[in-house]
Design a protein around this motif. Structure first.
Motif, PDB file in Angstrom:
ATOM      1  N   PRO A 132       0.758  -1.047   0.023  1.00 45.55           N
ATOM      2  CA  PRO A 132       0.103  -0.029  -0.015  1.00 45.55           C
ATOM      3  C   PRO A 132       0.666   1.294  -0.038  1.00 45.55           C
ATOM      4  O   PRO A 132       0.356   2.170   0.215  1.00 45.55           O
ATOM      5  N   ASN A 133       2.333   1.299  -0.329  1.00 47.01           N
ATOM      6  CA  ASN A 133       2.756   2.266  -0.245  1.00 47.01           C
ATOM      7  C   ASN A 133       3.277   2.954  -1.593  1.00 47.01           C
ATOM      8  O   ASN A 133       3.068   2.340  -2.492  1.00 47.01           O
ATOM      9  N   GLU A 134       3.582   4.335  -1.342  1.00 47.27           N
ATOM     10  CA  GLU A 134       3.570   5.176  -2.679  1.00 47.27           C
ATOM     11  C   GLU A 134       5.183   5.013  -2.905  1.00 47.27           C
ATOM     12  O   GLU A 134       6.125   4.871  -2.054  1.00 47.27           O
ATOM     13  N   VAL A 135       5.386   5.097  -4.005  1.00 48.94           N
ATOM     14  CA  VAL A 135       6.763   4.953  -4.701  1.00 48.94           C
ATOM     15  C   VAL A 135       6.991   6.219  -5.736  1.00 48.94           C
ATOM     16  O   VAL A 135       5.945   6.483  -6.349  1.00 48.94           O
ATOM     17  N   ILE A 136       8.105   6.580  -6.048  1.00 54.96           N
ATOM     18  CA  ILE A 136       8.292   7.869  -6.880  1.00 54.96           C
ATOM     19  C   ILE A 136       8.039   7.334  -8.414  1.00 54.96           C
ATOM     20  O   ILE A 136       8.275   6.158  -8.836  1.00 54.96           O
ATOM     21  N   LEU A 137       7.360   8.323  -9.084  1.00 55.34           N
ATOM     22  CA  LEU A 137       6.853   7.884 -10.456  1.00 55.34           C
ATOM     23  C   LEU A 137       8.073   8.175 -11.623  1.00 55.34           C
ATOM     24  O   LEU A 137       8.880   8.930 -11.364  1.00 55.34           O
ATOM     25  N   PRO A 138       7.964   7.496 -12.596  1.00 58.03           N
ATOM     26  CA  PRO A 138       9.085   7.611 -13.773  1.00 58.03           C
ATOM     27  C   PRO A 138       8.966   9.042 -14.335  1.00 58.03           C
ATOM     28  O   PRO A 138       8.230  10.001 -14.103  1.00 58.03           O
ATOM     29  N   TYR A 139       9.786   9.178 -14.911  1.00 60.77           N
ATOM     30  CA  TYR A 139      10.269  10.772 -15.618  1.00 60.77           C
ATOM     31  C   TYR A 139       9.140  11.222 -16.150  1.00 60.77           C
ATOM     32  O   TYR A 139       8.835  12.535 -15.956  1.00 60.77           O
ATOM     33  N   PRO A 140       8.481  10.552 -17.227  1.00 66.40           N
ATOM     34  CA  PRO A 140       7.197  11.456 -17.896  1.00 66.40           C
ATOM     35  C   PRO A 140       6.269  11.927 -17.131  1.00 66.40           C
ATOM     36  O   PRO A 140       5.369  12.508 -17.270  1.00 66.40           O
ATOM     37  N   MET A 141       6.091  11.355 -15.743  1.00 66.26           N
ATOM     38  CA  MET A 141       4.926  11.559 -15.068  1.00 66.26           C
ATOM     39  C   MET A 141       5.391  12.734 -13.884  1.00 66.26           C
ATOM     40  O   MET A 141       4.616  13.058 -12.952  1.00 66.26           O
ATOM     41  N   GLN A 142       6.583  13.258 -13.769  1.00 64.66           N
ATOM     42  CA  GLN A 142       7.033  14.361 -13.010  1.00 64.66           C
ATOM     43  C   GLN A 142       6.643  15.778 -13.641  1.00 64.66           C
ATOM     44  O   GLN A 142       6.414  15.638 -14.693  1.00 64.66           O
ATOM     45  N   ILE A 143       6.212  16.547 -12.737  1.00 64.57           N
ATOM     46  CA  ILE A 143       5.737  17.847 -13.023  1.00 64.57           C
ATOM     47  C   ILE A 143       6.563  18.859 -13.507  1.00 64.57           C
ATOM     48  O   ILE A 143       6.090  19.507 -14.534  1.00 64.57           O
ATOM     49  N   GLY A 144       7.899  18.976 -12.974  1.00 60.65           N
ATOM     50  CA  GLY A 144       8.867  19.804 -13.521  1.00 60.65           C
ATOM     51  C   GLY A 144      10.159  19.107 -14.077  1.00 60.65           C
ATOM     52  O   GLY A 144      10.271  18.009 -13.982  1.00 60.65           O
ATOM     53  N   SER A 145      11.026  20.064 -14.143  1.00 66.57           N
ATOM     54  CA  SER A 145      12.318  19.523 -14.780  1.00 66.57           C
ATOM     55  C   SER A 145      13.648  19.372 -13.589  1.00 66.57           C
ATOM     56  O   SER A 145      14.497  18.756 -13.717  1.00 66.57           O
ATOM     57  N   GLY A 146      13.185  20.211 -12.486  1.00 66.05           N
ATOM     58  CA  GLY A 146      14.376  20.036 -11.674  1.00 66.05           C
ATOM     59  C   GLY A 146      15.663  20.717 -11.941  1.00 66.05           C
ATOM     60  O   GLY A 146      16.282  21.007 -10.988  1.00 66.05           O
ATOM     61  N   THR A 147      15.819  21.543 -12.981  1.00 72.32           N
ATOM     62  CA  THR A 147      16.885  22.356 -13.454  1.00 72.32           C
ATOM     63  C   THR A 147      16.265  23.732 -13.964  1.00 72.32           C
ATOM     64  O   THR A 147      15.479  23.930 -14.340  1.00 72.32           O
ATOM     65  N   TRP A 148      17.183  24.579 -13.664  1.00 69.90           N
ATOM     66  CA  TRP A 148      17.473  26.028 -14.333  1.00 69.90           C
ATOM     67  C   TRP A 148      17.526  26.057 -15.743  1.00 69.90           C
ATOM     68  O   TRP A 148      18.757  25.640 -15.918  1.00 69.90           O
ATOM     69  N   ASP A 149      16.650  26.363 -16.796  1.00 69.41           N
ATOM     70  CA  ASP A 149      16.790  26.192 -18.248  1.00 69.41           C
ATOM     71  C   ASP A 149      16.617  27.238 -18.782  1.00 69.41           C
ATOM     72  O   ASP A 149      15.887  28.229 -18.680  1.00 69.41           O
ATOM     73  N   ALA A 150      17.586  27.445 -19.815  1.00 69.57           N
ATOM     74  CA  ALA A 150      17.236  28.462 -20.678  1.00 69.57           C
ATOM     75  C   ALA A 150      16.677  28.317 -22.003  1.00 69.57           C
ATOM     76  O   ALA A 150      16.548  27.127 -22.272  1.00 69.57           O
ATOM     77  N   GLU A 151      15.644  29.356 -22.290  1.00 68.91           N
ATOM     78  CA  GLU A 151      14.671  29.102 -23.189  1.00 68.91           C
ATOM     79  C   GLU A 151      15.030  30.434 -24.466  1.00 68.91           C
ATOM     80  O   GLU A 151      14.890  31.554 -23.885  1.00 68.91           O
TER      81      GLU A 151
END
Length: 338
Positions: free
Chosen positions: A178-197
Motif C-alpha cells: 500500500p506504499n507510494e513510490v516515486i513515479l517515472p520521468y514522464p509523470m513528473q511535473i517539473g524539470s528540476g533544473t534552471w533552463d534557458a529558453e
C-alpha cells in the motif's frame, strides 16, 4: 508662405501614416500566431496583455523507433520490461502576462498547472493507473524587437525556466501497495533544473494573408536533485493564416522538432521494471501539423479580446527505444490586451 507650410504638414502626415500602415499589425485576427505558439508577438510601450491557455495532449499506443508495435512487444519475454504504459492523457492550464516597458522590449511571465494519468499493463496481464498533478516550472522572459517595417517583424526571446515543478511525484503501484513510490520521468511535473529558453520569430503580413516562422530551443543546465536532467528541446514552427473577416482568421501550422535523451539516472527508479523508467526510452524527432482559428474583437466593449483554438496531429515520430505515441493535441486560449 502658409500654403507651403500646409503642404509640408500634409506631406509629413502622409509619410507618418504610410509608415504606420507598413508595419506588422497586431490589430487583426491573424495579428497573433496560432494559440499553441508562445512568444509570437510583442507589444507597444505601456501595453499589458493577460492570457489563459488550456492544452490537452493524448499519448496512446507504442512506437519502437518510428514503427508502431503492440504492447506485448515491450514486455517479457519479448523484452526486458515487466510493465508498459498504454496511454497517457495530460491536461495543462497556463496563465500568462505580458508588459512592454518600451517599444523594443516586452516582458513575459507564465505559470502552469499540469495533471496527468498513465494507464499500464503488466507482463502477467494485470493493469493499473498512476496519477500526478501540480504547478509546473515558472517561465520568465524578455522579447526584443529588432525591427517592424515593410509589414515585417523580427524579434528574439531570451528566457529562464525556474524549477518550481515537483520531480518527486509518487503514487501506489501493484508492486508497492500500500506504499507510494516515486513515479517515472514522464509523470513528473517539473524539470528540476534552471533552463534557458531562446527563440527567434519572423513575421510577415499581406492584405489578407500572414506568415510566421519561429525557431525555439530549451537548454537544460546541470542535473537536478535526483541526479538527472531532461533532454534539450529544439523546434521550428512555420504557420500561414488567412484573414477571412475583420474578426476571424484561419491558420495552418507545421512544426519540426527534436528532443534529446535524458542524461543521468534517478537511482530510485528500476529501469527494468517499466519502459518509462529507462532513460534509453527518451528523446525523439518529430513533425506535427495543426489547424486552427482566431477570433478577434476589433471594436466594442470587448475590444482587443481574442479567442484562439488549434487541433494538432503528429505527422512523423521517430523515438529512441520504445515510447508512447503522441496522438491529438488540442489548445484553447483567451488573450486580452489593455
Amino acid at each position: 508662405m502658409k500654403k507651403h507650410i500646409y503642404a509640408l504638414l500634409l506631406a509629413a502626415t502622409q509619410i507618418i501614416f504610410a509608415q504606420e500602415e507598413n508595419k506588422w499589425s497586431g490589430a487583426r485576427p491573424d495579428g497573433h500566431a496560432p494559440i499553441s505558439v508562445m512568444g509570437d508577438h510583442t507589444h507597444g510601450k505601456g501595453e499589458v496583455m493577460f492570457s489563459y491557455r488550456y492544452m490537452y495532449m493524448n499519448m496512446d499506443e507504442l512506437n519502437r523507433g518510428s514503427e508502431n508495435v503492440p504492447f506485448s512487444n515491450a514486455l517479457r519475454p519479448n523484452d526486458i520490461y515487466m510493465v508498459t504504459p498504454t496511454s497517457m492523457p495530460m491536461n495543462m492550464h497556463m496563465l500568462g502576462a505580458m508588459y512592454a516597458p518600451s517599444d523594443k522590449i516586452t516582458l513575459v511571465g507564465m505559470v502552469n498547472y499540469l495533471s496527468s494519468e498513465m494507464d499500464h499493463v503488466t507482463a502477467m496481464g494485470g493493469s493499473f493507473t498512476t496519477q500526478s498533478s501540480g504547478f509546473g516550472d515558472t517561465k520568465v522572459s524578455a522579447l526584443y524587437k529588432f525591427f517592424n517595417k515593410n509589414t515585417q517583424q523580427l524579434h528574439a526571446q531570451v528566457g529562464l525556466s525556474i524549477p518550481t515543478g515537483s520531480i518527486d511525484e509518487e503514487d501506489v503501484t501493484p508492486a508497492s501497495s500500500p506504499n507510494e513510490v516515486i513515479l517515472p520521468y514522464p509523470m513528473q511535473i517539473g524539470s528540476g533544473t534552471w533552463d534557458a529558453e531562446l527563440a527567434l520569430t519572423y513575421l510577415k503580413q499581406w492584405g489578407t494573408l500572414s506568415f510566421g516562422s519561429q525557431a525555439r530551443t530549451t537548454l537544460r543546465t546541470g542535473k537536478n536533485d535526483n541526479n538527472y536532467r531532461l533532454g534539450n528541446k529544439y523546434s521550428i514552427n512555420n504557420w500561414v493564416a488567412v484573414k477571412a473577416l475583420d474578426w476571424l482568421s484561419f491558420s495552418g501550422r507545421i512544426e519540426l522538432g527534436a528532443i534529446d535523451k535524458i542524461e543521468g539516472i534517478n537511482p530510485v527508479l528500476n529501469p527494468m521494471m517499466v519502459i518509462t523508467a529507462d532513460t534509453a526510452n527518451s528523446g525523439m524527432t518529430y513533425a506535427n501539423a495543426g489547424l486552427g482559428f482566431n477570433l478577434y474583437a476589433f471594436k466594442g466593449n470587448l475590444k482587443d479580446l481574442r479567442l484562439g483554438f488549434e487541433a494538432a496531429l503528429p505527422v512523423f515520430q521517430n523515438m529512441n527505444g520504445v515510447q508512447l505515441r503522441t496522438k491529438e493535441t488540442l489548445t484553447l486560449g483567451l488573450q486580452y490586451a489593455l
